[in-house]
Design a protein around this motif. Sequence first.
Motif, short mmCIF file in Angstrom:
data_model
loop_
_atom_site.label_atom_id
_atom_site.label_comp_id
_atom_site.label_asym_id
_atom_site.label_seq_id
_atom_site.Cartn_x
_atom_site.Cartn_y
_atom_site.Cartn_z
N GLY A 18 0.80 -1.22 0.00
CA GLY A 18 0.00 0.00 0.00
C GLY A 18 0.83 1.27 0.00
N SER A 19 2.13 1.14 0.31
CA SER A 19 3.01 2.31 0.22
C SER A 19 3.30 2.60 -1.24
N PHE A 20 3.59 3.85 -1.54
CA PHE A 20 3.78 4.26 -2.93
C PHE A 20 4.94 3.50 -3.58
N GLY A 21 6.07 3.39 -2.85
CA GLY A 21 7.23 2.69 -3.41
C GLY A 21 6.95 1.23 -3.68
N HIS A 29 0.72 5.83 -13.79
CA HIS A 29 0.02 4.56 -13.92
C HIS A 29 -0.26 3.97 -12.53
N THR A 30 0.74 4.04 -11.65
CA THR A 30 0.59 3.51 -10.31
C THR A 30 -0.47 4.27 -9.53
N LEU A 31 -0.43 5.59 -9.60
CA LEU A 31 -1.39 6.42 -8.86
C LEU A 31 -2.80 6.27 -9.40
N LEU A 32 -2.92 6.11 -10.72
CA LEU A 32 -4.24 5.99 -11.34
C LEU A 32 -4.76 4.56 -11.34
N PRO A 73 1.72 6.26 1.97
CA PRO A 73 0.66 5.41 1.42
C PRO A 73 0.12 5.98 0.11
N VAL A 74 -0.18 5.10 -0.83
CA VAL A 74 -0.69 5.55 -2.11
C VAL A 74 -1.96 6.37 -1.94
N GLU A 75 -2.85 5.91 -1.07
CA GLU A 75 -4.11 6.62 -0.86
C GLU A 75 -3.86 8.03 -0.36
N SER A 76 -2.89 8.17 0.54
CA SER A 76 -2.55 9.49 1.08
C SER A 76 -1.99 10.41 -0.01
N ILE A 99 -6.34 13.22 -6.65
CA ILE A 99 -6.83 12.16 -7.54
C ILE A 99 -7.80 11.28 -6.77
N PRO A 100 -9.06 11.23 -7.16
CA PRO A 100 -10.01 10.35 -6.47
C PRO A 100 -9.69 8.88 -6.76
N PRO A 101 -10.16 7.95 -5.92
CA PRO A 101 -9.88 6.52 -6.15
C PRO A 101 -10.36 6.09 -7.54
#
Length: 277
Positions: free
Chosen positions: A137-140, A183-186, A259-262, A269-271
Amino acid sequence: MGLLVVPAWRTLRAAAPLFPGLRFGSIQACDNPAEGPAGDRGSTSATGEPRGLYPHHIPTNVLQKLLLSAGSAAVSLYDPYRHDMIAVLGETTGTRALQDLHRRMSGDPEGLQILQERPRIRMSNLDISRLRELPTGSFGREYVRFLDDNHVTPDTRMPVKFVDDEELAYVAQRYREVHDLLHTLLGMPTNMLGEVVVKWFEAVQTGLPMCMLGAVFGPLRLSARRQKKLVELVPWAVQSGRDARCVLNFYYEKRWEQPVESLREEIGIPPPPTIKV
């Protein structure tokens, strides 16, 4: 000192993939994608020819840019997976958009720090083992998962060649290297549907003509089933691109643990929609 323009034949030699039936001499500058705009200016080759404003730079006049734009656009439409031609198209048509992105980065503290320090996203700069050990769930960790799942690497990004401004060349390179992070964030894969969705987001965010072209013509390559999914995904991508902060104003290399969500929430960017892409 004025910008030195190379002969047209040398321009075509640098864009040899446009003309697979022709043979050109070897290019003096190394085509290592790991290198880029952050380098010596105005250096000369072993033959004494000017190399341009930064490594790989090939100065071009208006006519040469028009030819490169038309040729790369035609090849890109015929084969959307020709990333080299998409790169040429982005460089030869994106000056105004790159100027606007540079202005937006300069007016943001984090964006300005990126312009000053010029970080690069490539394998030699990434501690992949450490990123794999980060919590799910972390961005990395999710970025490495994206690379593994799609069998891609940041080192496949082409170096900028045809942008006639050293500062803007870095902005173009940064955009190119941030693409996989988007791509990861979206939450989008690298298949054609995922690429089209990301291109819609990038077109709204950056104003780059190359992104607009991909967003408009990319769906022609999709099956009827995937076009139906695209109808649901495009409004989300467009609204996300419109509402989000400039994605180039985030120093992603300092945010691997976040975290990616954070990070999505911070960018605006919404989910992603719950649609299997």
